[in-house]
Motif scaffolding. Structure first.
Motif, PDB file in Angstrom:
ATOM      1  N   GLY A  84       0.801  -1.216   0.000  1.00 35.75           N
ATOM      2  CA  GLY A  84       0.000   0.000   0.000  1.00 35.75           C
ATOM      3  C   GLY A  84       0.837   1.270   0.000  1.00 35.75           C
ATOM      4  N   TYR A  85       2.123   1.153  -0.333  1.00 31.59           N
ATOM      5  CA  TYR A  85       3.021   2.298  -0.322  1.00 31.59           C
ATOM      6  C   TYR A  85       3.157   2.859  -1.735  1.00 31.59           C
ATOM      7  CZ  TYR A  85       7.432   4.884  -0.079  1.00 31.59           C
ATOM      8  OH  TYR A  85       8.403   5.848  -0.172  1.00 31.59           O
ATOM      9  N   LYS A  86       2.708   4.118  -1.914  1.00 31.35           N
ATOM     10  CA  LYS A  86       2.852   4.812  -3.189  1.00 31.35           C
ATOM     11  C   LYS A  86       3.226   6.266  -2.896  1.00 31.35           C
ATOM     12  CE  LYS A  86      -1.264   3.425  -4.729  1.00 31.35           C
ATOM     13  NZ  LYS A  86      -2.436   3.360  -5.599  1.00 31.35           N
ATOM     14  N   VAL A  87       4.234   6.763  -3.585  1.00 30.39           N
ATOM     15  CA  VAL A  87       4.635   8.162  -3.452  1.00 30.39           C
ATOM     16  C   VAL A  87       4.875   8.713  -4.847  1.00 30.39           C
ATOM     17  CG1 VAL A  87       6.396   9.751  -2.613  1.00 30.39           C
ATOM     18  CG2 VAL A  87       5.722   7.818  -1.205  1.00 30.39           C
ATOM     19  N   LYS A  88       4.252   9.848  -5.126  1.00 30.54           N
ATOM     20  CA  LYS A  88       4.445  10.498  -6.422  1.00 30.54           C
ATOM     21  C   LYS A  88       5.036  11.882  -6.176  1.00 30.54           C
ATOM     22  CE  LYS A  88       2.026  11.973 -10.568  1.00 30.54           C
ATOM     23  NZ  LYS A  88       0.717  12.123 -11.217  1.00 30.54           N
ATOM     24  N   ASN A  89       6.180  12.129  -6.773  1.00 28.26           N
ATOM     25  CA  ASN A  89       6.844  13.418  -6.685  1.00 28.26           C
ATOM     26  C   ASN A  89       7.210  13.873  -8.085  1.00 28.26           C
ATOM     27  OD1 ASN A  89       7.040  14.343  -4.025  1.00 28.26           O
ATOM     28  ND2 ASN A  89       8.588  12.795  -3.547  1.00 28.26           N
TER      29      ASN A  89
END
Length: 113
Positions: A84-89
């Motif tokens: 469940g880990y999502k990071v958008k940069n």
């Protein structure tokens, strides 16, 4: 055709006379200002080439600063599956548009025996 390969802020760029190049921004210079790039690695002129060891001391490139701008957005997306880990940069890199004006060659004096 005349061109040179120049080391600029740790990156190498092929510079051709009267052409534009986008290089990493250097904010110490203002628009319209001219500067000399002296870290020339390779120089080609009319079929003759010079290769530096590591740099050429007799060749400099005169450039003019035309514009400071930001590049296209670069997206960085990180994900770990099943966690469940999502990071958008994202970010937009800064560039400086330069124009090559001329190549300055100093004739080297060789001592004959």
């Amino acid at each position: 055709m005349i061109y040179a390969i120049v080391d600029f802020q740790g990156k190498q760029f092929k510079l051709i006379e009267n052409k534009y190049v986008y290089v990493p921004r250097f904010s110490s210079m203002s628009l319209g200002e001219k500067m000399l790039l002296d870290r020339v690695i390779f120089f080609y002129k009319n079929g003759f080439l010079k290769i530096g060891t590591p740099l050429l001391e007799n060749v400099k490139v005169e450039v003019e600063i035309l514009q400071h701008l930001k590049g296209d957005k670069i997206i960085i997306f990180k994900k770990k599956r099943r966690k469940g880990y999502k990071v958008k940069n994202g970010f937009r890199p800064f560039f400086t548009k330069i124009k090559v004006i001329s190549f300055l060659e100093k004739k080297s004096i060789k001592n004959g025996s």
